[in-house]
Write a protein that holds these residues in place. Structure first.
Motif, mmCIF file in Angstrom:
data_model
loop_
_atom_site.group_PDB
_atom_site.id
_atom_site.type_symbol
_atom_site.label_atom_id
_atom_site.label_comp_id
_atom_site.label_asym_id
_atom_site.label_seq_id
_atom_site.Cartn_x
_atom_site.Cartn_y
_atom_site.Cartn_z
ATOM 1 N N LEU A 136 0.852 -1.180 0.000
ATOM 2 C CA LEU A 136 0.000 0.000 0.000
ATOM 3 C C LEU A 136 0.890 1.232 0.000
ATOM 4 O O LEU A 136 1.724 1.405 0.894
ATOM 5 N N CYS A 137 0.716 2.070 -1.005
ATOM 6 C CA CYS A 137 1.513 3.289 -1.156
ATOM 7 C C CYS A 137 0.566 4.482 -1.178
ATOM 8 O O CYS A 137 -0.644 4.328 -1.352
ATOM 9 N N ALA A 138 1.120 5.679 -1.001
ATOM 10 C CA ALA A 138 0.255 6.844 -0.882
ATOM 11 C C ALA A 138 0.844 8.070 -1.557
ATOM 12 O O ALA A 138 2.058 8.277 -1.550
ATOM 13 N N PHE A 139 -0.053 8.871 -2.106
ATOM 14 C CA PHE A 139 0.250 10.234 -2.537
ATOM 15 C C PHE A 139 -0.342 11.159 -1.467
ATOM 16 O O PHE A 139 -1.522 11.522 -1.524
ATOM 17 N N HIS A 140 0.437 11.514 -0.472
ATOM 18 C CA HIS A 140 -0.084 12.337 0.609
ATOM 19 C C HIS A 140 -0.633 13.671 0.107
ATOM 20 O O HIS A 140 -1.572 14.223 0.687
ATOM 21 N N GLY A 141 -0.057 14.177 -0.972
ATOM 22 C CA GLY A 141 -0.474 15.468 -1.487
ATOM 23 C C GLY A 141 -1.929 15.521 -1.917
ATOM 24 O O GLY A 141 -2.544 16.595 -1.896
ATOM 25 N N THR A 177 -1.982 -13.609 6.601
ATOM 26 C CA THR A 177 -1.180 -12.464 6.169
ATOM 27 C C THR A 177 -0.393 -11.906 7.344
ATOM 28 O O THR A 177 -0.762 -12.097 8.507
ATOM 29 N N GLY A 178 0.687 -11.232 7.019
ATOM 30 C CA GLY A 178 1.461 -10.507 8.008
ATOM 31 C C GLY A 178 1.399 -9.027 7.701
ATOM 32 O O GLY A 178 0.855 -8.608 6.679
ATOM 33 N N ILE A 179 1.940 -8.214 8.591
ATOM 34 C CA ILE A 179 2.021 -6.775 8.337
ATOM 35 C C ILE A 179 3.463 -6.337 8.561
ATOM 36 O O ILE A 179 4.098 -6.717 9.535
ATOM 37 N N VAL A 180 3.973 -5.559 7.636
ATOM 38 C CA VAL A 180 5.366 -5.126 7.682
ATOM 39 C C VAL A 180 5.419 -3.611 7.496
ATOM 40 O O VAL A 180 4.970 -3.079 6.470
ATOM 41 N N GLY A 181 5.945 -2.941 8.494
ATOM 42 C CA GLY A 181 6.184 -1.502 8.391
ATOM 43 C C GLY A 181 7.655 -1.158 8.491
ATOM 44 O O GLY A 181 8.047 -0.007 8.304
ATOM 45 N N ALA A 182 8.483 -2.169 8.785
ATOM 46 C CA ALA A 182 9.922 -1.953 8.933
ATOM 47 C C ALA A 182 10.621 -2.197 7.610
ATOM 48 O O ALA A 182 10.809 -3.345 7.191
ATOM 49 N N PHE A 183 10.952 -1.137 6.912
ATOM 50 C CA PHE A 183 11.679 -1.244 5.647
ATOM 51 C C PHE A 183 12.316 0.100 5.335
ATOM 52 O O PHE A 183 11.951 1.137 5.908
ATOM 53 N N GLU A 184 13.281 0.063 4.437
ATOM 54 C CA GLU A 184 13.936 1.290 3.980
ATOM 55 C C GLU A 184 13.056 1.938 2.913
ATOM 56 O O GLU A 184 12.907 1.404 1.811
ATOM 57 N N GLU A 198 5.264 9.661 -4.286
ATOM 58 C CA GLU A 198 4.534 8.483 -3.846
ATOM 59 C C GLU A 198 5.376 7.741 -2.807
ATOM 60 O O GLU A 198 6.563 7.503 -3.024
ATOM 61 N N VAL A 199 4.743 7.361 -1.688
ATOM 62 C CA VAL A 199 5.473 6.802 -0.546
ATOM 63 C C VAL A 199 4.932 5.421 -0.193
ATOM 64 O O VAL A 199 3.715 5.244 -0.065
ATOM 65 N N PRO A 200 5.804 4.412 -0.016
ATOM 66 C CA PRO A 200 5.335 3.113 0.470
ATOM 67 C C PRO A 200 5.034 3.183 1.964
ATOM 68 O O PRO A 200 5.821 3.730 2.740
ATOM 69 N N LEU A 201 3.884 2.640 2.367
ATOM 70 C CA LEU A 201 3.477 2.688 3.773
ATOM 71 C C LEU A 201 3.386 1.323 4.433
ATOM 72 O O LEU A 201 3.705 1.183 5.604
ATOM 73 N N TYR A 202 2.935 0.324 3.689
ATOM 74 C CA TYR A 202 2.570 -0.962 4.280
ATOM 75 C C TYR A 202 2.950 -2.076 3.320
ATOM 76 O O TYR A 202 2.725 -1.961 2.107
#
Length: 216
Positions: A136-141, A177-184, A198-202
């Motif tokens: 899941l990625c996001a365009f915060h703008g 499923t798992g959830i991963v928020g720890a990444f570069e 665009e930013v990766p979140l999840y």
């Protein structure tokens, strides 16, 4: 990151997905009670119908005027869902973008990117063993343009809504499923070829239950 994955040309190469079901045998209460973060998966792959259902639950269209499965501040929908496919029946390995309106996948990068993704996620090798990973990625703008700095919080909350939808849908399909928020962030964004804003979140690895029962 390996360099043997080709970026697709701009022409749209789409894979139509089976239509989602809108009813099932597992209650919401049961799905909530059973859901856990799982970090091990059976060896088998996933079907295209299962992938379609999971993506629909996270970011599919569920109503008129393009309303989606997860709530969004101002109905601005800043999230984008991608699929790292490794072992999906009748779907070549690659990175795909999900289009909720069309309910299809567009090939974004060719090849199995799961090992590179696991490396970018602080060497969490278990992530690379999942047959598929939803990002899941996001365009915060998109949201901040209306709501200012607080819009960033709204976007991050929305990602949580979409991830929970996907997790409960997985349970209802006898998947885990798992959830991963720890990444570069920069490494994952580069691997995915994301736009500058665009930013990766999840990251949500999905598979069949099995393996060493690493459940939390």
């Amino acid at each position: 990151m390996s360099d043997d994955h080709r970026v697709r040309p701009s022409a749209r190469f789409a894979v139509a997905l089976p239509p989602p079901r809108e009813d099932g045998p597992v209650s919401v209460e049961r799905a909530i009670g059973v859901r856990r973060t799982v970090r091990s998966f059976a060896a088998g792959g996933l079907t295209l119908a299962e992938i379609a259902q999971l993506l629909w639950a996270a970011q599919g269209i569920t109503g008129t005027e393009g309303r989606r499965a997860a709530p969004s501040a101002g109905a601005l929908y800043p999230l984008e869902a991608y699929l790292f496919a490794g072992k999906v029946v009748k779907l070549p390995a690659g990175l795909y973008r999900y289009d909720g309106g069309r309910h299809d996948l567009t090939l974004h990068r060719e090849g199995d990117l799961r090992p590179d993704l696991a490396a970018a996620a602080l060497d969490q090798e278990w992530l690379g063993r999942a047959p598929a990973v939803v990002a899941l990625c996001a365009f915060h703008g998109r949201t901040m343009a209306r709501y200012g700095p607080r819009g960033r919080r709204y976007v991050d909350m929305e990602a949580g809504h979409a991830a929970q939808n996907l997790g409960l849908q997985a349970v209802a399909m006898d998947l885990v499923t798992g959830i991963v928020g720890a990444f570069e962030d920069d490494e994952v964004a580069g691997l995915m070829g994301l736009a500058a804003d665009e930013v990766p979140l999840y990251l949500l690895p999905v598979g069949r239950p099995g393996g060493d029962d690493d459940v939390r």
